[in-house]
Design a protein around this motif. Structure first.
Motif, mmCIF file in Angstrom:
data_model
loop_
_atom_site.group_PDB
_atom_site.id
_atom_site.type_symbol
_atom_site.label_atom_id
_atom_site.label_comp_id
_atom_site.label_asym_id
_atom_site.label_seq_id
_atom_site.Cartn_x
_atom_site.Cartn_y
_atom_site.Cartn_z
ATOM 1 N N ILE A 99 0.884 -1.106 0.093
ATOM 2 C CA ILE A 99 -0.183 -0.050 -0.044
ATOM 3 C C ILE A 99 0.808 1.337 0.036
ATOM 4 O O ILE A 99 0.702 2.227 -0.709
ATOM 5 N N SER A 103 1.384 4.970 -2.083
ATOM 6 C CA SER A 103 1.054 6.202 -1.578
ATOM 7 C C SER A 103 1.337 7.581 -2.112
ATOM 8 O O SER A 103 2.307 7.670 -3.025
ATOM 9 N N ARG A 269 1.185 -4.924 -4.159
ATOM 10 C CA ARG A 269 1.026 -3.719 -5.158
ATOM 11 C C ARG A 269 0.476 -4.159 -6.380
ATOM 12 O O ARG A 269 -0.312 -3.462 -7.008
ATOM 13 N N ILE A 272 -3.277 -4.871 -6.050
ATOM 14 C CA ILE A 272 -4.051 -3.522 -5.724
ATOM 15 C C ILE A 272 -4.092 -3.001 -7.332
ATOM 16 O O ILE A 272 -5.155 -2.571 -7.796
ATOM 17 N N TYR A 294 -9.790 0.818 0.912
ATOM 18 C CA TYR A 294 -8.991 -0.193 0.913
ATOM 19 C C TYR A 294 -9.399 -1.423 1.808
ATOM 20 O O TYR A 294 -9.350 -2.784 1.371
ATOM 21 N N VAL A 299 -8.709 -4.474 -0.987
ATOM 22 C CA VAL A 299 -8.020 -5.497 -0.394
ATOM 23 C C VAL A 299 -8.849 -6.883 -0.800
ATOM 24 O O VAL A 299 -8.460 -7.863 -1.258
#
Length: 380
Positions: A99, A103, A269, A272, A294, A299
């Motif tokens: 995550i 960012s 990563r 996502i 998330y 997720v």
């Protein structure tokens, strides 16, 4: 008959199987005969003889007079203990790294990227040796140990921390706690099944949580004398009491967790990024915060892409735990290697190592594959 493609395929497979079995039989008989000529019998009878060596750090009780098979079990439990801790720690850290790599904060994104690049481009054995050498060069003596938290100290002697102790009367609240957790898990599965069938989630699960929590709290209060926290105390040259981790165990935990978390971070990563943009927009339009997006949307959807490669990483953790031998932690690999050196049963010892790790990894793979099938999208 020879013109039948199915018959030819079956015949070819049978001939290949017979050839492999014949080769294995020749190798086995030749090896057994050569060992017999050298006075080295083949067999697993040595497992019932006394081990006659010490294991410095154990989870299960052990003494040098125990048989070799029990020493192997103790070593296997040591390996599984390290592997489970690394899997849990690396999974949590890897989630935040994955995550963090996405960012908007450049500092956080940069730190996560450095972590990933160092972990993925450094040989694990070099990383473990470096961490072990760094441990002895930087950390102070036990008399000058660094205090990380109340009751938690780190020095060249290892990591000491408070431990939870249960007396015999504490068995009742422990059993009640385990039974309560099992009931809540069963209720959660029942609620999910009910929701999938009727479209409505029953309310009994929301009521069960506070009731069970209240019951556990009251029972723990009634048996408060049976549960105590033991704090480590410095005596002479080291800390006594509490829970202690040796430098060897701490090194393998830190090194293997750092290494594995970098790979898991990239897996997270990628998972996502595999979530479609429309899912993000729908969550934002619903008024969800970024953290809620998330947790509730991204997720769960990303797990379908994360679980398959994560399976391989968990298996690698178990295989990489054998590198504990380079820092002196006595795991299954080290214990069986000691048996081989003492008994000269190299073939049997290597067969034990191969067989045990094969069974453990197949069991772990079966569990993760079952979970992967459960969350997979079924096309009708």
């Amino acid at each position: 008959m020879l013109q039948d493609a199915r018959f030819r395929a079956i015949a070819a497979q049978m001939l290949l199987t017979i050839g492999v079995v014949a080769i294995m039989f020749v190798l086995f008989t030749t090896t057994a005969r050569n060992l017999e000529l050298r006075g080295i019998p083949i067999g697993f009878g040595f497992l019932w003889k006394p081990a006659n060596f010490q294991i410095a750090e154990t989870i299960l009780p052990y003494s040098s007079s125990d048989p070799n098979w029990w020493a192997a079990v103790v070593g296997l439990v040591n390996s599984l203990f390290v592997s489970v801790l690394v899997i849990l720690l690396a999974s949590m850290i890897g989630l935040f790294i994955g995550i963090g790599r996405l960012s908007q904060n450049p500092l956080l994104r940069g730190i996560c990227r450095v972590w990933v690049e160092v972990a993925r481009n450094t040989p694990l054995v070099v990383l473990l040796i470096f961490n072990y050498a760094l441990w002895w060069e930087i950390l102070p003596l036990a008399s000058e140990a660094w205090r990380l938290a109340p009751g938690t100290h780190v020095s060249v002697r290892g990591l000491s921390m408070p431990a939870l102790r249960w007396s015999e009367s504490g068995v009742v609240p422990f059993v009640f706690l385990v039974a309560s957790v099992a009931c809540l898990i069963g209720a959660a599965y029942a609620a999910n099944w009910r929701q999938s069938v009727t479209g409505r989630r029953p309310a009994y699960l929301a009521v069960a949580w506070p009731l069970v929590a209240t019951g556990v709290a009251l029972l723990l209060f009634m048996h408060r004398d049976a549960i105590s926290i033991e704090m480590p105390e410095f005596r002479r040259a080291n800390f006594a009491g509490g829970w202690s981790l040796t430098p060897e165990l701490t090194t393998i935990l830190i090194g293997l967790t750092f290494y594995t978390a970098g790979f898991i971070g990239e897996i997270v990563r990628g998972g996502i990024l595999a979530v479609r943009k429309g899912q993000w927009e729908a969550a934002t339009a619903s008024g969800l915060t970024r953290a809620q997006t998330y947790r509730l949307v991204v997720v769960p959807l990303a797990l379908r892409s994360i679980v398959p490669p994560l399976n391989s990483q968990y298996i690698n953790v178990i295989k990489n735990s054998t590198l504990a031998i380079v820092v002196g932690y006595q795991d299954f690999m080290t214990v069986v290697s000691t048996m081989i050196n003492k008994t000269s049963h190299a073939i049997e010892g290597v067969a034990m190592i191969l067989g045990v790790f094969l069974l453990v990894n197949l069991a772990l793979s079966a569990l993760l594959n079952a979970y992967n099938r459960r969350i997979a999208i079924v096309e009708h």
